[in-house]
Motif scaffolding. Structure first.
Motif, PDB file in Angstrom:
ATOM      1  N   GLU A 187       6.005  -4.733  -5.933  1.00 32.50           N
ATOM      2  CA  GLU A 187       5.930  -3.688  -6.966  1.00 32.50           C
ATOM      3  C   GLU A 187       5.968  -2.276  -6.390  1.00 32.50           C
ATOM      4  O   GLU A 187       5.288  -1.369  -6.885  1.00 32.50           O
ATOM      5  CB  GLU A 187       4.720  -3.904  -7.873  1.00 32.50           C
ATOM      6  N   VAL A 188       6.776  -2.080  -5.368  1.00 32.70           N
ATOM      7  CA  VAL A 188       6.955  -0.761  -4.771  1.00 32.70           C
ATOM      8  C   VAL A 188       8.385  -0.300  -5.067  1.00 32.70           C
ATOM      9  O   VAL A 188       9.340  -1.009  -4.740  1.00 32.70           O
ATOM     10  CB  VAL A 188       6.708  -0.804  -3.247  1.00 32.70           C
ATOM     11  N   PRO A 189       8.555   0.864  -5.689  1.00 32.94           N
ATOM     12  CA  PRO A 189       9.909   1.358  -5.946  1.00 32.94           C
ATOM     13  C   PRO A 189      10.654   1.631  -4.644  1.00 32.94           C
ATOM     14  O   PRO A 189      10.042   1.938  -3.621  1.00 32.94           O
ATOM     15  CB  PRO A 189       9.700   2.637  -6.753  1.00 32.94           C
ATOM     16  N   VAL A 190      11.979   1.518  -4.716  1.00 37.36           N
ATOM     17  CA  VAL A 190      12.811   1.578  -3.512  1.00 37.36           C
ATOM     18  C   VAL A 190      13.842   2.695  -3.619  1.00 37.36           C
ATOM     19  O   VAL A 190      14.433   2.897  -4.676  1.00 37.36           O
ATOM     20  CB  VAL A 190      13.539   0.230  -3.306  1.00 37.36           C
ATOM     21  N   GLY A 250       0.803  -1.221   0.000  1.00 35.47           N
ATOM     22  CA  GLY A 250       0.000   0.000   0.000  1.00 35.47           C
ATOM     23  C   GLY A 250       0.837   1.273   0.000  1.00 35.47           C
ATOM     24  O   GLY A 250       0.279   2.374   0.035  1.00 35.47           O
ATOM     25  N   SER A 251       2.135   1.130  -0.027  1.00 34.17           N
ATOM     26  CA  SER A 251       3.034   2.296  -0.012  1.00 34.17           C
ATOM     27  C   SER A 251       3.375   2.737  -1.420  1.00 34.17           C
ATOM     28  O   SER A 251       3.411   1.930  -2.346  1.00 34.17           O
ATOM     29  CB  SER A 251       4.335   1.936   0.723  1.00 34.17           C
ATOM     30  N   GLU A 252       3.651   4.002  -1.569  1.00 31.98           N
ATOM     31  CA  GLU A 252       4.069   4.534  -2.871  1.00 31.98           C
ATOM     32  C   GLU A 252       5.570   4.364  -3.086  1.00 31.98           C
ATOM     33  O   GLU A 252       6.030   4.224  -4.213  1.00 31.98           O
ATOM     34  CB  GLU A 252       3.714   6.017  -2.974  1.00 31.98           C
ATOM     35  N   ILE A 253       6.334   4.378  -1.982  1.00 30.03           N
ATOM     36  CA  ILE A 253       7.795   4.280  -2.036  1.00 30.03           C
ATOM     37  C   ILE A 253       8.239   3.531  -0.786  1.00 30.03           C
ATOM     38  O   ILE A 253       7.681   3.718   0.293  1.00 30.03           O
ATOM     39  CB  ILE A 253       8.456   5.681  -2.020  1.00 30.03           C
ATOM     40  N   PHE A 254       9.270   2.712  -0.933  1.00 27.78           N
ATOM     41  CA  PHE A 254       9.898   2.056   0.211  1.00 27.78           C
ATOM     42  C   PHE A 254      11.295   2.646   0.359  1.00 27.78           C
ATOM     43  O   PHE A 254      12.035   2.741  -0.622  1.00 27.78           O
ATOM     44  CB  PHE A 254       9.992   0.543  -0.019  1.00 27.78           C
ATOM     45  N   VAL A 255      11.657   3.038   1.573  1.00 29.22           N
ATOM     46  CA  VAL A 255      12.956   3.686   1.796  1.00 29.22           C
ATOM     47  C   VAL A 255      13.751   2.889   2.821  1.00 29.22           C
ATOM     48  O   VAL A 255      13.238   2.551   3.890  1.00 29.22           O
ATOM     49  CB  VAL A 255      12.775   5.139   2.303  1.00 29.22           C
ATOM     50  N   LEU A 256      14.999   2.594   2.469  1.00 26.94           N
ATOM     51  CA  LEU A 256      15.905   1.932   3.399  1.00 26.94           C
ATOM     52  C   LEU A 256      17.145   2.802   3.584  1.00 26.94           C
ATOM     53  O   LEU A 256      18.065   2.763   2.775  1.00 26.94           O
ATOM     54  CB  LEU A 256      16.322   0.549   2.903  1.00 26.94           C
TER      55      LEU A 256
END
Length: 167
Positions: free
Chosen positions: A85-88, A61-67
């Protein structure tokens, strides 16, 4: 570092929110909460860790995943986000230059300025462009990082060794 980066862009992107999700095994949550208060951030939320299907739902459900990491050898969370299918966006503490090469995210230097720039770039894309990036990430994982693709590469290597002639 992520919270500091967010503080640089929150006013211009107040239709977005940042959710920091995870377990608090070392008591770091209080430090982050204080930083959020000190920076007067209105769109940053800290949540407890989620697992299993709930974790998949949250990431999907996220638009972007950040690490934002200083050092990780192979964080599974990145692969999980890409499969969903979430851009990182990952910092160079994680081994993912392919995020850029495969068109599924950003691999950025450490520090709030680099992270803020990556966040703005990703948030400025249309939702459909982020979906295209997410699909590219899933394809990368399936074609090159999945057990099936890795196993097939090993089979090919071993078959090549078997058919080699001795010197």
């Amino acid at each position: 570092r992520l919270i500091k980066a967010w503080s640089l862009i929150e006013d211009e992107h107040n239709d977005w929110s940042l959710e920091i999700v995870g377990t608090d095994s070392k008591g770091y949550r209080k430090v982050l909460e204080k930083q959020i208060i000190d920076l007067d951030l209105q769109h940053v939320f800290i949540k407890d860790g989620v697992f299993g299907i709930e974790c998949d739902k949250l990431i999907a459900g996220s638009e972007i995943f950040v690490l934002p990491t200083l050092s990780e050898s192979w964080p599974l969370s990145v692969g999980q986000a890409l499969m969903l299918e979430v851009p990182v966006i990952a910092t160079k503490g994680a081994p993912f230059p392919e995020l850029v090469k495969k068109g599924c995210g950003d691999w950025v230097d450490h520090g709030p300025d680099a992270m803020a720039k990556a966040l703005v770039r990703m948030m400025s894309l249309s939702s459909s462009d982020r979906k295209i990036m997410g699909k590219a990430g899933r394809n990368w994982v399936l074609n090159e990082l999945s057990w099936i693709s890795v196993t097939q590469r090993f089979i090919n290597i071993y078959n090549g060794l078997i058919t080699m002639e001795a010197p």
